[in-house]
Design a protein around this motif. Structure first.
Motif, PDB file in Angstrom:
ATOM      1  N   LEU A 119       0.813  -1.209   0.000  1.00  9.88           N
ATOM      2  CA  LEU A 119       0.000   0.000   0.000  1.00  9.88           C
ATOM      3  C   LEU A 119       0.848   1.260   0.000  1.00  9.88           C
ATOM      4  CD1 LEU A 119      -2.734  -0.970   2.551  1.00  9.88           C
ATOM      5  CD2 LEU A 119      -2.750  -1.175   0.100  1.00  9.88           C
ATOM      6  N   VAL A 120       2.088   1.138  -0.463  1.00 12.78           N
ATOM      7  CA  VAL A 120       3.007   2.256  -0.501  1.00 12.78           C
ATOM      8  C   VAL A 120       3.323   2.710   0.920  1.00 12.78           C
ATOM      9  CG1 VAL A 120       3.530   4.468  -1.503  1.00 12.78           C
ATOM     10  CG2 VAL A 120       1.984   2.943  -2.676  1.00 12.78           C
ATOM     11  N   SER A 121       2.384   3.371   1.576  1.00  9.68           N
ATOM     12  CA  SER A 121       2.616   3.682   2.975  1.00  9.68           C
ATOM     13  C   SER A 121       1.294   3.725   3.721  1.00  9.68           C
ATOM     14  CB  SER A 121       3.347   5.007   3.100  1.00  9.68           C
ATOM     15  OG  SER A 121       4.114   5.027   4.264  1.00  9.68           O
ATOM     16  N   GLY A 122       0.296   3.067   3.161  1.00  7.74           N
ATOM     17  CA  GLY A 122      -0.999   3.016   3.828  1.00  7.74           C
ATOM     18  C   GLY A 122      -1.570   4.391   4.078  1.00  7.74           C
ATOM     19  N   TYR A 123      -2.119   4.575   5.252  1.00  9.12           N
ATOM     20  CA  TYR A 123      -2.800   5.830   5.534  1.00  9.12           C
ATOM     21  C   TYR A 123      -1.849   7.024   5.558  1.00  9.12           C
ATOM     22  CZ  TYR A 123      -1.077   4.729  10.194  1.00  9.12           C
ATOM     23  OH  TYR A 123      -0.269   4.418  11.236  1.00  9.12           O
ATOM     24  N   MET A 124      -0.532   6.771   5.616  1.00 11.24           N
ATOM     25  CA  MET A 124       0.411   7.891   5.676  1.00 11.24           C
ATOM     26  C   MET A 124       0.902   8.308   4.301  1.00 11.24           C
ATOM     27  SD  MET A 124       2.730   7.307   8.975  1.00 11.24           S
ATOM     28  CE  MET A 124       3.530   5.785   8.593  1.00 11.24           C
ATOM     29  N   THR A 125       0.417   7.634   3.257  1.00 10.64           N
ATOM     30  CA  THR A 125       1.000   7.843   1.930  1.00 10.64           C
ATOM     31  C   THR A 125       1.112   9.307   1.545  1.00 10.64           C
ATOM     32  OG1 THR A 125      -0.019   5.782   1.285  1.00 10.64           O
ATOM     33  CG2 THR A 125       0.786   7.178  -0.477  1.00 10.64           C
ATOM     34  N   GLU A 126       0.058  10.073   1.800  1.00 11.24           N
ATOM     35  CA  GLU A 126       0.039  11.432   1.275  1.00 11.24           C
ATOM     36  C   GLU A 126       0.692  12.443   2.210  1.00 11.24           C
ATOM     37  OE1 GLU A 126      -0.721  12.314  -1.575  1.00 11.24           O
ATOM     38  OE2 GLU A 126      -1.858  10.645  -2.389  1.00 11.24           O
ATOM     39  N   TYR A 127       1.039  12.019   3.396  1.00 11.34           N
ATOM     40  CA  TYR A 127       1.524  13.001   4.365  1.00 11.34           C
ATOM     41  C   TYR A 127       2.981  13.341   4.123  1.00 11.34           C
ATOM     42  CZ  TYR A 127      -2.737  12.829   6.995  1.00 11.34           C
ATOM     43  OH  TYR A 127      -4.032  12.960   7.365  1.00 11.34           O
ATOM     44  N   SER A 128       3.310  14.579   4.408  1.00 10.54           N
ATOM     45  CA  SER A 128       4.698  14.990   4.282  1.00 10.54           C
ATOM     46  C   SER A 128       4.963  16.012   5.375  1.00 10.54           C
ATOM     47  CB  SER A 128       4.950  15.608   2.912  1.00 10.54           C
ATOM     48  OG  SER A 128       4.258  16.821   2.819  1.00 10.54           O
ATOM     49  N   GLY A 129       6.206  16.429   5.453  1.00  2.56           N
ATOM     50  CA  GLY A 129       6.537  17.507   6.365  1.00  2.56           C
ATOM     51  C   GLY A 129       6.227  17.182   7.802  1.00  2.56           C
ATOM     52  N   PHE A 130       5.794  18.184   8.533  1.00  2.00           N
ATOM     53  CA  PHE A 130       5.682  17.974   9.974  1.00  2.00           C
ATOM     54  C   PHE A 130       4.499  17.104  10.338  1.00  2.00           C
ATOM     55  CE2 PHE A 130       2.319  20.404  12.052  1.00  2.00           C
ATOM     56  CZ  PHE A 130       1.828  21.125  10.984  1.00  2.00           C
ATOM     57  N   ARG A 131       3.521  16.963   9.440  1.00  2.00           N
ATOM     58  CA  ARG A 131       2.428  16.059   9.779  1.00  2.00           C
ATOM     59  C   ARG A 131       2.889  14.603   9.732  1.00  2.00           C
ATOM     60  NH1 ARG A 131      -1.932  19.478  10.180  1.00  2.00           N
ATOM     61  NH2 ARG A 131      -1.323  21.336   9.051  1.00  2.00           N
ATOM     62  N   PHE A 132       3.758  14.335   8.795  1.00  2.00           N
ATOM     63  CA  PHE A 132       4.341  13.000   8.783  1.00  2.00           C
ATOM     64  C   PHE A 132       5.164  12.789  10.045  1.00  2.00           C
ATOM     65  CE2 PHE A 132       7.676   9.992   7.835  1.00  2.00           C
ATOM     66  CZ  PHE A 132       6.945   8.940   7.336  1.00  2.00           C
ATOM     67  N   LEU A 133       5.871  13.846  10.412  1.00  2.00           N
ATOM     68  CA  LEU A 133       6.697  13.772  11.625  1.00  2.00           C
ATOM     69  C   LEU A 133       5.833  13.425  12.827  1.00  2.00           C
ATOM     70  CD1 LEU A 133       9.440  14.304  12.958  1.00  2.00           C
ATOM     71  CD2 LEU A 133       8.737  16.652  13.231  1.00  2.00           C
ATOM     72  N   ILE A 134       4.649  14.037  12.868  1.00  5.27           N
ATOM     73  CA  ILE A 134       3.772  13.772  14.010  1.00  5.27           C
ATOM     74  C   ILE A 134       3.348  12.310  14.017  1.00  5.27           C
ATOM     75  CG2 ILE A 134       1.505  14.266  14.945  1.00  5.27           C
ATOM     76  CD1 ILE A 134       1.943  17.153  14.175  1.00  5.27           C
ATOM     77  N   PHE A 135       2.994  11.786  12.853  1.00  7.77           N
ATOM     78  CA  PHE A 135       2.670  10.358  12.793  1.00  7.77           C
ATOM     79  C   PHE A 135       3.835   9.529  13.296  1.00  7.77           C
ATOM     80  CE2 PHE A 135      -0.835  10.778   9.536  1.00  7.77           C
ATOM     81  CZ  PHE A 135      -1.761  10.163  10.340  1.00  7.77           C
ATOM     82  N   PHE A 136       5.003   9.935  12.850  1.00  9.57           N
ATOM     83  CA  PHE A 136       6.212   9.186  13.180  1.00  9.57           C
ATOM     84  C   PHE A 136       6.459   9.211  14.681  1.00  9.57           C
ATOM     85  CE2 PHE A 136      10.810   8.771  13.455  1.00  9.57           C
ATOM     86  CZ  PHE A 136      11.031   7.701  12.617  1.00  9.57           C
TER      87      PHE A 136
END
Ligand code: SF4
Ligand code: SF4
Lengths: 349, 390, 173
Positions: free
Chosen positions: A230-247
């Motif tokens: 799924l490439v990255s599942g629900y996080m696929t479209e996230y970038s920048g600090f929002r991805f950081l928050i998921f991380f």
């Protein structure tokens, strides 16, 4: 029992600060120690080495990198929800850490339905993930989000049932008292070790750890992310600090769940009370435990999250239906049996 | 009066329409998902269009060509030595193996045969590129199934093999070492001893993979019984290599064909598996990697001495004629049909690459499986984009 | 069934064992045969084998600008220009010789595919492979190297390695 009597606002401030540290510190250490270093060693490489001595500043470099990146949202996305989703996930982590006791007085809140609260709050992250998957306007994200929802709900149940065993044995839902109980009890009259519930509730512990692994969507339960499918599942479209928050949320939650597991099964912050002649009933625990307690907790957390990560780096992932089957056909019956046994033994003794 | 009748009629129609809508809604609408051309599971730019019902595939079709490089056309304006340099880019993980069938075809046209020592070294390098190629597959399989560690181990040990290939030929990835009539150069001193060491390491790697992946219950439950290809279907779709042997067809061109290579001089085994599922395909590859290390070991012990080049003119002109030579490459049967008009270069070359045929079964085998299995089946079919798109 | 027998130790534990082993191996000091499989590149370097096709070096004096290399290059990335010149005669009193003088010899390493055909076809031993590999450039156009640069690389060209036992004597380079 604090040595100085702080005004209410100061106590609150301390607790909020402490909570932030209690979330971010484990996340950082887990990422550096396990994700960067242990994983690399297991793959016969050294991992990041350039930023800081032995690569120890790498995390800050990464955070800096993510903060610089543009915060993108896809065109078709439901923007408000899309932006909120990572925060919802992170909030769940912060709420979770609120009930974890770190010492006789070093806790954020202490209330009787602690276990109940913890189980309830941990489901909020599911909501965040579902929101992220739904609002991304991406099919992979959608599949990931749906998978996550199915999985998290399925594994919530064994987790609850595993915790029930502990609650029955301890006779309380208050996490603080569960810790005290474990350290002041005795095994057949011998109190040299207290009675950490990992001994009596080993099945519960195993199920709890498996469910935690699933709740954290770590391999072998990482279908919601499943980068090869799924490439990255629900996080696929996230970038920048929002991805950081998921991380951050991912690893902070790993830390917090390890903390909770050590509270429930490994005796939490305590050392066996008999060593120092403390008495649980009067609460005569020495004050230095407020300092030693957190250290003990963090050590236990590191061991547990080390195991979580070790499993993550060694295993391939399940398939969605296998995972569901495993939850419903194996984990839930076993944990029900465990509860029955615990209840019978509790009544018998 | 008419008013009422009209209204009745209208409400009837509306009710019908609502019913119809309900029916449509119950039959959930499918979702078309493009796996690729940019997707982590496609090792490059293969696009697979799948129509999903939930997570179940109802229809799938591979769409190749995003990386077409036109090798067949390029060969028409290149001389024979230049073509050798080009074709080892087709299956870029097992590059030396791409050169061999082409050179053999040219040699067949010129009616020359490489001296025994050259044949030995060719076979050794052929098997080394198989090990490098399939070894990486074993690690990559882990990644496709979500295990991150195996691939690093595969890269670690493939590195040893690549170092060997580089030590002998000068090129890690694209040796361009095969010449019409023999080889460019002999082996450098110390190479044989080093190769033996590396072969030991690779057998160790195979054991590690067995423990880490193949013995893992999760791994087995992911692959066993998934993507079963019966022998008949496999033959109809023209599968070759490990994919065919995993369906129980005992067919290996290394053994079944007499080419000027040294396979008949060593004692080895063709592995087959009766199941035909994804696990069988992967398991066969694991066994073959180990078998290859044994072949290399034996060849190193029995290497004859002598020249490495037959007598060929300095400027190579291949006489007029047509020749077809195919070999058992890491991915399956790879062959070249070379048409020469007596010029410096070939007139026309038809390349049969294994992956193109191997993925042609995708629409058949993907029907009815779940999305996660799409990935594991694709991984177990093992294709290399360069080998599909040429 | 040809499938392997059920392992005695559950495969799940064995897998954990493999990763743990690898970790121990990586953490073991280099001196004891451990260490990571990777090297920390700018600080430590691996030496490529002698035959490695790193970069093409040119011995300008040997080149007669015969254009053979440029013509046999599969992607035509060698650019040669030359002119004829009169050189003083070899022996006193002889007629002046005509020699080819090289004006330009460029290789575009952005195009070169390191096939080695040019080195092989050169009849006058003017081209050599060097294992040198650190010549990357920030701009792709800067990868076009001229004959001075190619000449500098001559210093890094190693002796051809000795051959394995059983090989025939080699002629030439
Ligand atoms: S190595 Fe090959 S591509 Fe590069 S310049 Fe020489 S002949 Fe041309
Ligand atoms: S083939 Fe050799 S001599 Fe001729 S132009 Fe090229 S480098 Fe010079």
């Amino acid at each position: 029992m604090l040595a100085v009597d702080l005004p209410y606002w100061a106590q609150s401030l301390l607790r909020v600060l402490g909570g932030t540290v209690a979330v971010l510190l484990p996340a950082g250490t887990i990422v550096y120690l396990f994700l960067f270093k242990m994983m690399s060693f297991m793959q016969s490489r050294l991992g990041p080495m350039e930023a800081g001595p032995y690569g120890s500043m790498q995390l800050f470099a990464e955070v800096g990198k993510w903060l610089q990146k543009e915060d993108l949202a896809p065109d078709g996305a439901d923007k408000r929800i899309y932006r909120m989703a990572p925060l919802v996930v992170l909030v769940s982590t912060f709420l979770l850490v609120a009930v974890v006791p770190f010492g006789p007085d070093a806790y954020f809140t202490n209330f009787d339905a602690g276990v109940f609260y913890m189980l309830a709050v941990s489901s909020i992250s599911t909501l965040g993930i579902l929101m992220a998957g739904w609002s991304s306007a991406n099919k992979y994200s959608l599949l990931g989000g749906l998978r996550a929802a199915g999985q998290l709900i399925a594994y919530e149940l064994p987790m609850v049932l595993a915790v029930l065993g502990v609650v029955i044995q301890a006779g309380t839902m208050n996490l603080q008292q569960i810790v005290v109980k474990q350290n002041s009890d005795s095994i057949f009259g011998w109190d040299g070790l207290g009675n950490p519930y990992i001994l009596t509730q080993f099945i519960g512990f195993a199920i709890f750890m498996i469910a935690v692994q699933a709740e954290l969507t770590q391999t072998p339960f990482d279908m919601p992310i499943a980068e090869s499918e799924l490439v990255s599942g629900y996080m696929t479209e996230y970038s920048g600090f929002r991805f950081l928050i998921f991380f951050i949320a991912e690893f902070a939650t790993a830390g917090v769940f390890s903390l909770i597991a050590s509270v429930l099964f490994l005796g939490g912050w305590g050392v066996p009370f008999s060593w120092f002649g403390w008495d649980a009933a009067t609460g005569s625990v020495d004050n230095w435990m407020n300092v030693a307690g957190p250290i003990i907790m963090i050590t236990k957390m590191m061991v547990l999250s080390g195991i979580i990560m070790w499993v993550r780096f060694s295993y391939p992932r399940f398939r969605e239906d296998q995972l569901q089957r495993f939850a419903w056909k194996v984990l839930i019956p076993v944990s029900l049996l465990n509860i029955m046994l615990t209840a019978i033994l509790k009544v018998a003794f | 009066m008419t008013d009422l009748a009209d209204r009745q009629k209208l409400s009837y129609i509306a009710a019908q329409a609502a019913d119809a809508r309900l029916n449509v809604e119950l039959e959930t609408e499918g979702m078309t998902l493009n796996i690729g051309p940019q997707h982590p599971a496609t090792h490059g730019t293969l696009r697979i269009i799948v129509r999903l019902d939930g997570e179940q595939v109802v229809w799938a079709e591979p769409s190749a060509g995003y990386m077409h490089r036109g090798y067949e056309k390029l060969t028409e304006v290149r001389t024979f030595p230049q073509v050798t340099a080009l074709v080892n880019r087709i299956d870029w993980l097992g590059s030396f193996a791409n050169e061999v069938p082409f050179i053999l075809a040219a040699e067949k046209l010129m009616e020359i045969e490489a001296p025994p020592r050259a044949q030995w070294i060719r076979t050794i390098l052929f098997e080394l590129s198989r090990i490098a190629n399939v070894g990486l597959f074993l690690g990559d399989l882990g990644v496709q199934l979500g295990a991150v560690t195996p691939v690093f181990m595969a890269f670690r040990d493939r590195e040893h093999v690549l170092n060997l290939i580089e030590g002998a030929t000068g090129g890690r990835f694209h040796p361009n070492f095969d010449r019409i009539g023999g080889l460019k150069d002999d082996l450098p001193a110390g190479w044989i001893a080093e190769t033996k060491q590396v072969m030991k390491k690779l057998r160790n790697f195979c054991t590690e993979m067995e423990d880490l992946l193949f013995g893992n219950e999760i791994f087995q439950s992911r692959l066993r019984g998934i993507g079963v290809i019966p022998a008949e279907v496999a033959k109809q779709y023209g599968l070759s290599g490990a994919n065919l042997r995993a369906s129980g067809v005992d067919w290996d061109l290394r053994r079944d064909q007499s080419l000027p290579l040294a396979y008949d001089k060593v004692d080895w085994k063709v592995w087959t598996h009766p199941d035909g599922d994804s696990f069988a395909r992967c398991w066969i590859r694991l066994q073959e990697t180990r078998e290859s290390t044994l072949i290399v070991d034996q060849l190193l012990d029995t290497m004859p001495s002598g020249p490495i080049m037959a007598k060929v003119p300095r400027i190579i002109k291949v006489p007029e004629g047509e020749a077809w030579v195919s070999t058992e490459n890491p991915l399956g049967e790879m062959g070249y049909y070379v048409v020469s008009k007596g010029d410096l270069g070939p007139f026309r070359v038809k390349i049969r690459s294994a992956s193109f045929n191997n993925i042609s079964i995708v629409p058949w085998v993907l029907r009815g499986v779940y999305v996660p299995d799409v990935i594991s089946i694709l991984a177990s079919l093992y294709f290399i984009l360069g080998d599909i798109d040429r | 069934m040809a499938a392997p027998k059920k392992p005695q130790v559950p495969g799940l534990l064995k897998g954990l064992g493999v990763t743990l082993n690898t970790m121990a191996q990586t953490l073991k000091p280099r001196k004891l045969g451990g260490g990571s499989a990777t090297v920390q590149y700018p600080h430590e370097k691996e030496t490529p084998p002698l035959r490695a096709r790193g970069v093409i070096a040119l011995r300008e004096d040997n080149c007669t600008s015969c254009m053979l290399c440029a013509r046999s290059c599969p992607d035509w990335c060698i650019y040669i220009e030359g002119h004829k010149e009169l050189a003083p005669p070899r022996r006193a009193g002889g007629a002046p010789r005509k020699v080819n003088k090289l004006d330009r010899f460029d290789i575009d390493y952005a195009l070169c595919m390191y096939c080695g055909i040019c080195v092989e076809v050169c009849p006058f031993d003017a081209l050599f492979w060097s294992p040198e590999y650190e010549y990357s450039e920030p701009k792709i156009a800067d990868l076009l190297h001229d004959k001075t640069k190619l000449g500098e690389w001559m210093e890094t060209v190693p002796e051809a390695p000795a051959l394995e036992a059983g090989a025939e004597k080699k002629k030439g380079k």
